[in-house]
Design an enzyme around this catalytic site. Structure first.
Site, PDB file in Angstrom:
ATOM      1  N   THR A  55       0.829  -1.201   0.000  1.00 29.28           N
ATOM      2  CA  THR A  55       0.000   0.000   0.000  1.00 29.28           C
ATOM      3  C   THR A  55       0.866   1.253   0.000  1.00 29.28           C
ATOM      4  O   THR A  55       1.963   1.265   0.577  1.00 29.28           O
ATOM      5  CB  THR A  55      -0.948  -0.009   1.213  1.00 29.28           C
ATOM      6  OG1 THR A  55      -1.723   1.178   1.206  1.00 29.28           O
ATOM      7  CG2 THR A  55      -0.213  -0.112   2.530  1.00 29.28           C
ATOM      8  N   TYR A 113      -2.958  -1.597  10.607  1.00 34.23           N
ATOM      9  CA  TYR A 113      -3.107  -2.257   9.298  1.00 34.23           C
ATOM     10  C   TYR A 113      -1.954  -1.868   8.375  1.00 34.23           C
ATOM     11  O   TYR A 113      -1.272  -2.730   7.799  1.00 34.23           O
ATOM     12  CB  TYR A 113      -4.447  -1.896   8.627  1.00 34.23           C
ATOM     13  CG  TYR A 113      -4.333  -1.991   7.125  1.00 34.23           C
ATOM     14  CD1 TYR A 113      -4.209  -3.234   6.506  1.00 34.23           C
ATOM     15  CD2 TYR A 113      -4.259  -0.841   6.313  1.00 34.23           C
ATOM     16  CE1 TYR A 113      -4.031  -3.329   5.129  1.00 34.23           C
ATOM     17  CE2 TYR A 113      -4.080  -0.933   4.946  1.00 34.23           C
ATOM     18  CZ  TYR A 113      -3.964  -2.181   4.360  1.00 34.23           C
ATOM     19  OH  TYR A 113      -3.761  -2.271   3.011  1.00 34.23           O
ATOM     20  N   GLU A 150      -3.583  11.898  11.856  1.00 37.25           N
ATOM     21  CA  GLU A 150      -2.889  12.022  10.565  1.00 37.25           C
ATOM     22  C   GLU A 150      -2.710  13.494  10.239  1.00 37.25           C
ATOM     23  O   GLU A 150      -3.466  14.337  10.723  1.00 37.25           O
ATOM     24  CB  GLU A 150      -3.696  11.332   9.442  1.00 37.25           C
ATOM     25  CG  GLU A 150      -5.076  11.936   9.239  1.00 37.25           C
ATOM     26  CD  GLU A 150      -5.939  11.213   8.198  1.00 37.25           C
ATOM     27  OE1 GLU A 150      -5.488  10.220   7.618  1.00 37.25           O
ATOM     28  OE2 GLU A 150      -7.081  11.664   7.993  1.00 37.25           O
ATOM     29  N   GLN A 181      -0.081  -0.079  -3.605  1.00 40.87           N
ATOM     30  CA  GLN A 181      -1.294   0.425  -4.258  1.00 40.87           C
ATOM     31  C   GLN A 181      -1.901   1.593  -3.480  1.00 40.87           C
ATOM     32  O   GLN A 181      -1.922   1.584  -2.242  1.00 40.87           O
ATOM     33  CB  GLN A 181      -2.310  -0.727  -4.355  1.00 40.87           C
ATOM     34  CG  GLN A 181      -3.572  -0.373  -5.105  1.00 40.87           C
ATOM     35  CD  GLN A 181      -4.440  -1.581  -5.419  1.00 40.87           C
ATOM     36  OE1 GLN A 181      -4.716  -1.879  -6.561  1.00 40.87           O
ATOM     37  NE2 GLN A 181      -4.903  -2.278  -4.398  1.00 40.87           N
TER      38      GLN A 181
HETATM   39  P1  NAD Z   1     -11.180  -7.318   0.569  1.00 42.87           P
HETATM   40  O1  NAD Z   1     -11.332  -7.362   2.042  1.00 42.87           O
HETATM   41  O2  NAD Z   1     -12.363  -6.959  -0.263  1.00 42.87           O
HETATM   42  O3  NAD Z   1     -10.615  -8.724   0.035  1.00 42.87           O
HETATM   43  C1  NAD Z   1      -9.655  -9.466   0.718  1.00 42.87           C
HETATM   44  C2  NAD Z   1     -10.018 -10.937   0.551  1.00 42.87           C
HETATM   45  O4  NAD Z   1      -9.029 -11.742   1.223  1.00 42.87           O
HETATM   46  C3  NAD Z   1     -11.361 -11.278   1.167  1.00 42.87           C
HETATM   47  O5  NAD Z   1     -12.161 -11.992   0.241  1.00 42.87           O
HETATM   48  C4  NAD Z   1     -11.015 -12.133   2.387  1.00 42.87           C
HETATM   49  O6  NAD Z   1     -12.003 -13.102   2.664  1.00 42.87           O
HETATM   50  C5  NAD Z   1      -9.682 -12.731   1.985  1.00 42.87           C
HETATM   51  N1  NAD Z   1      -8.773 -13.073   3.111  1.00 42.87           N
HETATM   52  C6  NAD Z   1      -8.372 -12.262   4.122  1.00 42.87           C
HETATM   53  N2  NAD Z   1      -7.536 -12.914   4.945  1.00 42.87           N
HETATM   54  C7  NAD Z   1      -7.380 -14.165   4.434  1.00 42.87           C
HETATM   55  C8  NAD Z   1      -6.627 -15.309   4.825  1.00 42.87           C
HETATM   56  N3  NAD Z   1      -5.870 -15.300   5.930  1.00 42.87           N
HETATM   57  N4  NAD Z   1      -6.695 -16.422   4.070  1.00 42.87           N
HETATM   58  C9  NAD Z   1      -7.471 -16.457   2.945  1.00 42.87           C
HETATM   59  N5  NAD Z   1      -8.210 -15.402   2.541  1.00 42.87           N
HETATM   60  C10 NAD Z   1      -8.164 -14.271   3.269  1.00 42.87           C
HETATM   61  O7  NAD Z   1      -9.968  -6.314   0.272  1.00 42.87           O
HETATM   62  P2  NAD Z   1      -9.553  -5.595  -1.094  1.00 42.87           P
HETATM   63  O8  NAD Z   1     -10.063  -4.216  -1.056  1.00 42.87           O
HETATM   64  O9  NAD Z   1      -9.875  -6.475  -2.217  1.00 42.87           O
HETATM   65  O10 NAD Z   1      -7.985  -5.535  -0.911  1.00 42.87           O
HETATM   66  C11 NAD Z   1      -7.171  -6.588  -1.403  1.00 42.87           C
HETATM   67  C12 NAD Z   1      -5.707  -6.300  -1.100  1.00 42.87           C
HETATM   68  O11 NAD Z   1      -5.315  -5.080  -1.724  1.00 42.87           O
HETATM   69  C13 NAD Z   1      -5.410  -6.154   0.388  1.00 42.87           C
HETATM   70  O12 NAD Z   1      -4.171  -6.763   0.668  1.00 42.87           O
HETATM   71  C14 NAD Z   1      -5.299  -4.653   0.578  1.00 42.87           C
HETATM   72  O13 NAD Z   1      -4.433  -4.345   1.630  1.00 42.87           O
HETATM   73  C15 NAD Z   1      -4.752  -4.198  -0.760  1.00 42.87           C
HETATM   74  N6  NAD Z   1      -5.154  -2.818  -1.094  1.00 42.87           N
HETATM   75  C16 NAD Z   1      -6.472  -2.493  -1.202  1.00 42.87           C
HETATM   76  C17 NAD Z   1      -6.824  -1.179  -1.510  1.00 42.87           C
HETATM   77  C18 NAD Z   1      -8.259  -0.731  -1.618  1.00 42.87           C
HETATM   78  O14 NAD Z   1      -8.492   0.483  -1.778  1.00 42.87           O
HETATM   79  N7  NAD Z   1      -9.229  -1.619  -1.555  1.00 42.87           N
HETATM   80  C19 NAD Z   1      -5.809  -0.229  -1.720  1.00 42.87           C
HETATM   81  C20 NAD Z   1      -4.476  -0.610  -1.591  1.00 42.87           C
HETATM   82  C21 NAD Z   1      -4.156  -1.909  -1.278  1.00 42.87           C
HETATM   83  N1  USQ Z   2     -11.356  10.033   4.736  1.00 36.77           N
HETATM   84  C1  USQ Z   2     -12.227  11.095   4.887  1.00 36.77           C
HETATM   85  N2  USQ Z   2     -13.555  10.820   4.929  1.00 36.77           N
HETATM   86  C2  USQ Z   2     -14.066   9.568   4.819  1.00 36.77           C
HETATM   87  C3  USQ Z   2     -13.167   8.492   4.657  1.00 36.77           C
HETATM   88  C4  USQ Z   2     -11.821   8.763   4.629  1.00 36.77           C
HETATM   89  O1  USQ Z   2     -11.814  12.255   4.982  1.00 36.77           O
HETATM   90  O2  USQ Z   2     -15.290   9.414   4.880  1.00 36.77           O
HETATM   91  C5  USQ Z   2      -9.902  10.293   4.665  1.00 36.77           C
HETATM   92  C6  USQ Z   2      -9.085   9.565   5.709  1.00 36.77           C
HETATM   93  O3  USQ Z   2      -8.979  10.313   6.899  1.00 36.77           O
HETATM   94  C7  USQ Z   2      -7.753   9.403   4.996  1.00 36.77           C
HETATM   95  C8  USQ Z   2      -8.124   9.300   3.544  1.00 36.77           C
HETATM   96  O4  USQ Z   2      -9.454   9.786   3.426  1.00 36.77           O
HETATM   97  O5  USQ Z   2      -6.968  10.557   5.147  1.00 36.77           O
HETATM   98  C9  USQ Z   2      -8.062   7.889   2.992  1.00 36.77           C
HETATM   99  O6  USQ Z   2      -8.865   7.040   3.807  1.00 36.77           O
HETATM  100  P1  USQ Z   2      -9.524   5.713   3.198  1.00 36.77           P
HETATM  101  O7  USQ Z   2     -10.407   5.118   4.229  1.00 36.77           O
HETATM  102  O8  USQ Z   2     -10.075   6.000   1.867  1.00 36.77           O
HETATM  103  O9  USQ Z   2      -8.220   4.824   2.911  1.00 36.77           O
HETATM  104  P2  USQ Z   2      -7.202   4.100   3.894  1.00 36.77           P
HETATM  105  O10 USQ Z   2      -7.680   4.020   5.276  1.00 36.77           O
HETATM  106  O11 USQ Z   2      -5.855   4.708   3.666  1.00 36.77           O
HETATM  107  O12 USQ Z   2      -7.202   2.622   3.317  1.00 36.77           O
HETATM  108  C10 USQ Z   2      -7.557   2.292   1.977  1.00 36.77           C
HETATM  109  C11 USQ Z   2      -7.760   0.780   1.927  1.00 36.77           C
HETATM  110  C12 USQ Z   2      -6.440   0.084   2.281  1.00 36.77           C
HETATM  111  C13 USQ Z   2      -5.341   0.583   1.365  1.00 36.77           C
HETATM  112  C14 USQ Z   2      -5.237   2.105   1.399  1.00 36.77           C
HETATM  113  C15 USQ Z   2      -4.304   2.632   0.328  1.00 36.77           C
HETATM  114  O13 USQ Z   2      -8.783   0.394   2.832  1.00 36.77           O
HETATM  115  O14 USQ Z   2      -6.588  -1.323   2.143  1.00 36.77           O
HETATM  116  O15 USQ Z   2      -4.115   0.035   1.765  1.00 36.77           O
HETATM  117  O16 USQ Z   2      -6.517   2.675   1.096  1.00 36.77           O
HETATM  118  S1  USQ Z   2      -3.350   4.012   0.897  1.00 36.77           S
HETATM  119  O17 USQ Z   2      -4.261   5.019   1.441  1.00 36.77           O
HETATM  120  O18 USQ Z   2      -2.599   4.492  -0.236  1.00 36.77           O
HETATM  121  O19 USQ Z   2      -2.483   3.502   1.943  1.00 36.77           O
END
Ligand code: NAD
Ligand code: USQ
Length: 382
Positions: free
Chosen positions: A144, A181, A328, A208
């Site tokens: 991330t 996290y 933050e 990401q």
């Molecule tokens: P999500 O929660 O929708 O999907 C994660 C999936 O992994 C779920 O289906 C869950 O059941 C499965 N899982 C979790 N722990 C497990 C385990 N121990 N064994 C097997 N399965 C397991 O999350 P997402 O939004 O799809 O995110 C996927 C990945 O991308 C994560 O690693 C997250 O940190 C990363 N990521 C997500 C975002 C975002 O904005 N959604 C941004 C940056 C990075």
């Molecule tokens: N935020 C608001 N209002 C909201 C929700 C969020 O102001 O209603 C702000 C938060 O305070 C933060 C920013 O928006 O400053 C991003 O928050 P977010 O909840 O959109 O994202 P974050 O908690 O950082 O996590 C999400 C995904 C995580 C991934 C991450 C990418 O849940 O899995 O790793 O985005 S990153 O932010 O680049 O680390």
């Protein structure tokens, strides 16, 4: 290519599995379905109805003729994981399977411990399984952008060249994450880096940004293939949340001043970035880091974009600044490099009014499913 998509039932994993299957890869999904159980724990849901994984892969096969195998189990159960490796012999292992919500990890001690155990030990198991059962397999790991935090200098892609007391070295970029996290991802990165060095594993860490959107060409083929869309204060992320708030007539919840700037990308680019990484594997022993995002915005800018598009739809959209539940910086420098995926062929889907309009339409079409009590944030960092 034989590709395992761990976390393939989730928001990023499901469309990625479909996209890779469509490109002709032999795709297997591993997932313990814990994210569906967490919906129950939080009494929350996806705005879009989501079908069972069994129904999803059956529908995919019926429509395309492509089979996606599924393995229901936990990466933390090493016997299960090694059996998956024996049966699938993966050439690439795409690892999405982690607890991904920062607020969830900050609920209390139990949730912080769960998050770090699930993520760090699961990933360590994957590293051992690659070493023991598929040493040539390319690990594509979802990290991330939040691993870096918000330093007052440019963010590089994984490494930075430093001159100190007259000597130079290229070192891992300093990490200053803002939640337990985000910290779990830093621990993962360190473990992967060591495994590459000592065992010769090939790995790409995809740092990401926040992902927005829900549809890809594949998930739109049929309602049974629909992706999940989170809106609640725990799993909903900034832009998607604002669009859903606009759809249900809730004020857009900007935390604090809204000057927080984050890197973003469309889910359509997530699937493509993973494909690019798979098609260009890291060398043996290489720990490669790509910053996976296409644009960055402040939270306030995003709220204003949503307000504009919402008003064009005839919705009344208010922006409210609520007390920030997180610890933050709200006013900071932000400039991050993201050239490596572009150099390998990524053509970004940028955030246009049309893109915002499409996500808003999906939210409007399902707005009756939103549980309004879940919209405001309920978890505080301190
Ligand atoms: P999500 O929660 O929708 O999907 C994660 C999936 O992994 C779920 O289906 C869950 O059941 C499965 N899982 C979790 N722990 C497990 C385990 N121990 N064994 C097997 N399965 C397991 O999350 P997402 O939004 O799809 O995110 C996927 C990945 O991308 C994560 O690693 C997250 O940190 C990363 N990521 C997500 C975002 C975002 O904005 N959604 C941004 C940056 C990075
Ligand atoms: N935020 C608001 N209002 C909201 C929700 C969020 O102001 O209603 C702000 C938060 O305070 C933060 C920013 O928006 O400053 C991003 O928050 P977010 O909840 O959109 O994202 P974050 O908690 O950082 O996590 C999400 C995904 C995580 C991934 C991450 C990418 O849940 O899995 O790793 O985005 S990153 O932010 O680049 O680390």
């Amino acid at each position: 290519m034989r590709i395992v998509v761990a976390g393939g039932d989730g928001f990023c994993g499901w469309p990625t599995a479909l996209y890779l299957s469509k490109q002709g890869h032999d795709v297997s999904i591993v997932d313990n379905l814990v994210r569906r159980k967490i919906d129950d724990e939080l009494r929350s849901n996806s705005v879009t109805p989501i079908y069972s994984l069994e129904e999803r892969v059956k529908q995919w096969k019926d429509i395309t003729g492509n089979e996606i195998k599924t393995y229901i189990g936990d990466l933390n159960h090493y016997d299960f994981l090694t059996e998956v490796f024996r049966q699938t012999q993966p050439e690439a292992f795409v690892h999405f399977a982690e607890q991904r919500s920062a607020p969830y990890s900050m609920i209390d001690r139990e949730h912080a411990v769960y998050t770090q155990q699930n993520n760090v030990i699961g990933n360590l198991n994957v590293l051992y399984a690659i070493k023991e059962y598929a040493p040539d397999c390319h690990l594509i790991k979802l990290g991330t952008m939040g691993e870096y935090g918000t330093p007052n200098i440019d963010i590089e892609e994984g490494y930075i060249e430093i001159e100190h007391n007259g000597r130079k070295d290229k070192l891992p970029y300093p990490k200053q994450p803002g939640s337990f996290y985000h910290l779990s991802k830093v621990h993962d990165s360190h473990n992967i880096m060591l495994a590459c060095k000592i065992w010769g594993i090939r790995a790409t860490d995809l740092n990401q940004g926040v992902v927005y959107g829900l549809h890809t060409d594949e998930t739109m083929l049929d309602p049974v293939l629909s992706n999940r869309l989170d809106y609640d204060g725990v799993y909903g992320t900034a832009l998607n949340r604002f669009l859903i708030q606009a759809a249900v007539g809730h004020d857009l919840t900007v935390y604090g001043s809204g000057g927080q700037t984050r890197a973003f990308l469309n889910i359509k680019d997530t699937v493509r970035c993973v494909e690019i990484a798979a098609n260009h594997p890291a060398d043996k022993g290489e720990f490669r880091v790509f910053n996976q995002f296409t644009e960055y915005f402040s939270v306030k800018e995003l709220a204003e974009k949503v307000q504009k598009v919402g008003e064009a739809e005839g919705l009344g959209v208010n922006i409210t600044h609520i007390e920030n539940p997180r610890v933050e910086a709200e006013d900071h420098y932000y400039h991050a490099v993201n050239t490596k995926l572009r150099d390998l062929g990524l053509e970004p889907n940028l955030l246009t009014d049309d893109v915002l309009h499409d996500i808003l339409s999906a939210a409007l079409g399902n707005k009756d499913r939103v549980i309004k009590e879940n919209v405001l944030p309920s978890i505080s960092w301190n």
